[in-house]
Design an enzyme around this catalytic site. Structure first.
Site, mmCIF file in Angstrom:
data_model
loop_
_atom_site.group_PDB
_atom_site.id
_atom_site.type_symbol
_atom_site.label_atom_id
_atom_site.label_comp_id
_atom_site.label_asym_id
_atom_site.label_seq_id
_atom_site.Cartn_x
_atom_site.Cartn_y
_atom_site.Cartn_z
ATOM 1 C CG ASP A 109 -2.002 1.017 1.228
ATOM 2 O OD1 ASP A 109 -2.981 0.919 0.475
ATOM 3 O OD2 ASP A 109 -1.849 1.957 2.034
ATOM 4 C CE1 TYR A 216 3.148 7.584 4.776
ATOM 5 C CE2 TYR A 216 2.294 8.926 6.583
ATOM 6 C CZ TYR A 216 3.215 8.014 6.099
ATOM 7 O OH TYR A 216 4.204 7.524 6.924
ATOM 8 C CG HIS A 281 -5.580 -3.251 -0.079
ATOM 9 N ND1 HIS A 281 -5.071 -2.790 -1.277
ATOM 10 C CD2 HIS A 281 -5.087 -2.421 0.887
ATOM 11 C CE1 HIS A 281 -4.305 -1.735 -1.054
ATOM 12 N NE2 HIS A 281 -4.290 -1.492 0.249
#
Length: 306
Positions: A109, A216, A281
């Site tokens: 990720d 982020y 994910h």
């Protein structure tokens, strides 16, 4: 009452310590001896996401080090520095502070996005690159612009993170319930178990972690039209010379497989793509045995093919 940093001091067959790099203190977890493998987590997690690999990698003869990224877990949480070039410099500095000039870098990720960035901005420190559920940053940027009903729709939570204050409150209220929901919504069936989700919910409620984690996303979104974002995009056109393994879950609803797969155009070195059926994910946690078999097999190959 908010939990403190002690909640990330989870015991296991590893050692916790602080490492200083570039004026920032990082909490790292280490196990094994041999070639260094630096493990970089994503959102909304912390070093514990690599707990399975902190066992399998040392057994295979590697020194595995999982770090809490800037702003997460037990690492420092400064008010600035959540852009990908700074985060990549953090990780490169960590490698050197650990006594090495380079490492195998495995990132999931956001950890994957900064691993791609390291391979361009500081290529000598990345001996091999493993990107997990993470497209090349330019591939992600392009998909957000050209695939509105696909990747842009899949990124709708990140778009919502651009507003101030409210997302932090939503992520931390009710014991971090939204963090647990994200983990379940983005994974394949059967993961996470309640206790796993609880660990992540608690760690995300450490003071200022939610804000830092969202910075982020805010940098990535807002920088697209700013000079720093344009400079970053120009730099990232440089082809990657490190052998690259790209791992992705076929059921990933957060980063679509078709978005990630297009990343091969930015790699000049041997590149291997593997899609895990039935995983979402978080393949390194959802199906750790299959994930580790793929990872360790590729690391053992002296000349990984395309």
């Amino acid at each position: 009452m908010r939990p403190d940093e002690s909640v990330v001091q989870i015991e296991g067959p590893w050692t916790h310590r602080a490492v200083h790099a570039g004026g920032t203190r990082f909490h790292v977890v280490e196990a094994g001896d041999g070639p260094l493998v630096l493990l970089l987590h994503g959102f909304p997690q912390f070093w514990w996401t690599w707990r399975h690999q902190l066992v399998s990698l040392p057994k295979a003869g590697y020194r595995a080090v999982a770090a809490d990224l800037r702003g997460y877990g037990g690492s420092d949480k400064p008010p600035r520095g959540y852009d990908l070039p700074t985060l990549a410099a953090d990780a490169a500095g960590l490698i050197r502070a650990l006594g090495e000039t380079g490492a195998i870098v495995v990132g999931h990720d956001w950890g994957g996005l900064l691993a791609w960035t390291m391979a361009v901005l500081d290529p000598k420190c990345v001996h091999r690159l493993v990107a997990v559920s993470a497209p090349h940053p330019l591939r992600l940027r392009n998909a957000l612009l050209t695939d509105p009903m696909g990747q842009l729709k899949a990124s709708r939570q990140a778009l919502g993170f651009q507003v101030p204050l409210l997302p932090e409150r939503r992520l931390t209220r009710k014991g971090g319930a939204l963090v647990g929901r994200f983990l379940r919504d983005w994974s394949g069936p059967g993961w996470p178990e309640d206790e796993e989700a609880r660990v992540y919910r608690e760690a995300f409620r450490i003071p200022t972690v939610a804000h830092c984690a969202l910075e982020y996303h805010r940098w990535f979104g807002r920088s697209q039209l700013r000079p720093d974002g344009r400079r970053f995009a120009r730099a990232m056109r440089t082809e990657i010379e490190a052998p690259t393994l790209h791992l992705h879950g076929a059921l990933d609803p957060r980063v679509l497989p078709r978005t990630a797969q297009g990343s091969s155009r930015y790699v000049a070195a041997p590149y291997r793509w593997r899609l895990f059926e039935g995983a979402g994910h978080f393949p390194h946690e959802e199906i750790p045995d299959a994930f580790d078999t793929e990872l360790l097999g590729w690391l053992a190959d002296p000349e990984p093919d395309r």
